[in-house]
Scaffold this motif. Structure first.
Motif, PDB file in Angstrom:
ATOM      1  N   VAL A 208       0.847  -1.193   0.000  1.00 50.54           N
ATOM      2  CA  VAL A 208       0.000   0.000   0.000  1.00 50.54           C
ATOM      3  C   VAL A 208       0.883   1.243   0.000  1.00 50.54           C
ATOM      4  O   VAL A 208       1.874   1.308   0.724  1.00 50.54           O
ATOM      5  N   LYS A 209       0.529   2.231  -0.816  1.00 45.05           N
ATOM      6  CA  LYS A 209       1.388   3.413  -0.962  1.00 45.05           C
ATOM      7  C   LYS A 209       1.501   4.232   0.311  1.00 45.05           C
ATOM      8  O   LYS A 209       2.567   4.746   0.630  1.00 45.05           O
ATOM      9  N   ARG A 210       0.372   4.395   1.015  1.00 46.20           N
ATOM     10  CA  ARG A 210       0.385   5.231   2.223  1.00 46.20           C
ATOM     11  C   ARG A 210      -0.367   4.530   3.347  1.00 46.20           C
ATOM     12  O   ARG A 210      -1.453   3.986   3.123  1.00 46.20           O
ATOM     13  N   ILE A 211       0.229   4.571   4.535  1.00 46.32           N
ATOM     14  CA  ILE A 211      -0.386   4.002   5.734  1.00 46.32           C
ATOM     15  C   ILE A 211      -0.391   5.097   6.794  1.00 46.32           C
ATOM     16  O   ILE A 211       0.655   5.680   7.096  1.00 46.32           O
ATOM     17  N   SER A 212      -1.562   5.394   7.349  1.00 44.45           N
ATOM     18  CA  SER A 212      -1.685   6.433   8.375  1.00 44.45           C
ATOM     19  C   SER A 212      -2.553   5.888   9.495  1.00 44.45           C
ATOM     20  O   SER A 212      -3.718   5.557   9.258  1.00 44.45           O
ATOM     21  N   PHE A 213      -1.998   5.784  10.707  1.00 42.46           N
ATOM     22  CA  PHE A 213      -2.823   5.250  11.793  1.00 42.46           C
ATOM     23  C   PHE A 213      -2.341   5.718  13.156  1.00 42.46           C
ATOM     24  O   PHE A 213      -1.177   6.069  13.346  1.00 42.46           O
ATOM     25  N   LEU A 385       0.607   9.546  15.934  1.00 39.90           N
ATOM     26  CA  LEU A 385       0.296   9.225  14.541  1.00 39.90           C
ATOM     27  C   LEU A 385       1.514   8.637  13.851  1.00 39.90           C
ATOM     28  O   LEU A 385       2.602   9.229  13.880  1.00 39.90           O
ATOM     29  N   ILE A 386       1.341   7.469  13.258  1.00 37.57           N
ATOM     30  CA  ILE A 386       2.398   6.842  12.464  1.00 37.57           C
ATOM     31  C   ILE A 386       2.037   7.014  10.990  1.00 37.57           C
ATOM     32  O   ILE A 386       0.958   6.612  10.552  1.00 37.57           O
ATOM     33  N   LEU A 387       2.925   7.660  10.260  1.00 37.49           N
ATOM     34  CA  LEU A 387       2.747   7.849   8.805  1.00 37.49           C
ATOM     35  C   LEU A 387       3.829   7.067   8.071  1.00 37.49           C
ATOM     36  O   LEU A 387       5.020   7.196   8.382  1.00 37.49           O
ATOM     37  N   ALA A 388       3.408   6.268   7.096  1.00 38.55           N
ATOM     38  CA  ALA A 388       4.371   5.483   6.311  1.00 38.55           C
ATOM     39  C   ALA A 388       4.002   5.598   4.839  1.00 38.55           C
ATOM     40  O   ALA A 388       2.827   5.519   4.470  1.00 38.55           O
TER      41      ALA A 388
END
Length: 391
Positions: A208-213, A385-388
């Motif tokens: 997945v291009k972007r992961i935000s959680f 917040l973790i942004l990947a």
């Protein structure tokens, strides 16, 4: 300091201070640390409450007594998201309580705007997804366990003309990998324990291009012993239990005075009953009794003891001196609160350790990862917040 260096330094401090946080307060009738007795006994109950509500003051107070605490302010410091909160029309916020809506606003503002399709994990009624759809997401696919929440979410989205669909699924048991694909922005706000760990694993496996959680309730749906995710955490000598993971959640927004009063009574009564139970069974260890409706604490201590005795199959003599045991409970509460105060020095450190384990896991999968806070603690202490992303 990069994420790996921050994790290693935090891991060392937590390892060297285990005696101060890896314990259960209810197990002790007296303070277990001779070197802290004078400092803790000199604190009034008001002092304890004030320190407990201010993590920075906690660090300052205990730094002279516990080696390593002086490092925690820096090691637990996370950069704040600098984005401005966006405004939304009234119909977007319909049905969302004030503080929750502000959390959602800040969370969405911390995500750089784009039109990628969104996968919303553990979506509830899809409040987050609706805000992302309103902001221009090409489509939103919301995944939720409870069917009635899916129905309510679909109804709202249809009424508001938003490009959303819902899937009812048990994400820990059902096959959900096909929900993830490369051109997706996967989002999750406050998915608990194994729910967000499964989300991370599926999202990274699908590239997945972007992961935000934002993770929450690290102990839920997990083994009693913490199963680390990253190579660094797997190599750590820390052996975390559910009790330790719950410590990470014990920084709370100040409760209303009525709630605090009930909580005070509950602790005193539970400890008082424990003293009574020990006198009858001659056992020396603490035994918990189940959770109960808070209305019980509007009754009498004797009635509570009758209820708890029934739950533990203990027959209580009619001539029991309940006042005596309630006084013991009140005295033990003072000890318990001071032990908890020491443990709370490390609550944010454990949470940041757990968050960095997740961030490092995603780095290992080839993602560029950042860890920030997306809102003020007053809105929610679970504000990490973790942004990947793969760019």
């Amino acid at each position: 300091m990069n994420l790996a260096e921050q994790f290693a330094a935090l891991d060392a401090v937590l390892m060297n201070t285990r005696e101060y946080w890896q314990c259960t307060a209810f197990d002790f009738d007296e303070l277990p640390w001779p070197e802290l007795q004078a400092a803790l006994n000199n604190l009034s109950d008001e002092d304890v409450a004030r320190l407990d509500n201010d993590q920075q003051q906690l660090y300052q107070f205990f730094s002279p007594f516990i080696a390593g605490v002086e490092q925690l302010p820096e090691l637990c410091n996370l950069p704040k998201s600098q984005q401005q909160r966006s405004e939304y029309p009234f119909w977007i916020s319909n049905g969302i309580k004030g503080r929750k809506f502000e959390q959602l606003q800040d969370f969405v503002s911390a995500l750089t705007s784009n039109t990628q399709p969104v996968l919303e994990w553990c979506a509830g009624k899809g409040h987050l997804g609706r805000m992302l759809a309103y902001n221009g997401a090409q489509s939103v696919h919301s995944v939720e366990l409870q069917g009635h929440l899916c129905e309510q979410g679909e109804h709202s989205a249809r009424k508001q003309g938003l490009a959303m669909k819902f899937s009812q699924a048990n994400v820990l048991e059902d096959e959900t990998r096909h929900f993830f694909n490369t051109d997706t922005h996967a989002v999750a706000l406050h998915a608990c324990g194994a729910l967000h760990q499964t989300f991370m694993q599926h999202a990274s496996a699908a590239r997945v291009k972007r992961i935000s959680f934002s993770p929450c309730c690290y102990h839920l749906f997990t083994d009693s012993r913490y199963q680390a995710m990253s190579e660094l955490a797997l190599a750590s000598k820390l052996n975390l239990t559910h009790r330790d993971l719950k410590l990470a959640l014990q920084e709370t927004v100040t409760a209303p005075s009525r709630v605090a009063k009930i909580r005070k009574t509950e602790v005193e009564w539970r400890l008082g009953f424990d003293a009574l139970r020990k006198s009858l069974t001659h056992e020396q260890y603490y035994v918990s009794v189940p959770s109960v409706n808070k209305a019980v604490f509007s009754d009498t201590f004797a009635q509570f003891c009758a209820w708890a005795g029934d739950k533990k199959s203990i027959s209580i003599p009619q001539d029991t001196d309940y006042d005596k045991f309630l006084l013991i409970g009140k005295a033990r509460k003072k000890v318990t609160e001071r032990i908890e105060l020491v443990r709370h020095v490390f609550r944010r450190a454990i949470e940041v350790w757990l968050v960095l384990d997740r961030a490092l896991y995603l780095q290992q999968q080839g993602y560029h990862v950042s860890v920030t806070t997306f809102c003020e603690k007053q809105l929610t202490p679970r504000n990490i917040l973790i942004l990947a992303n793969t760019n």
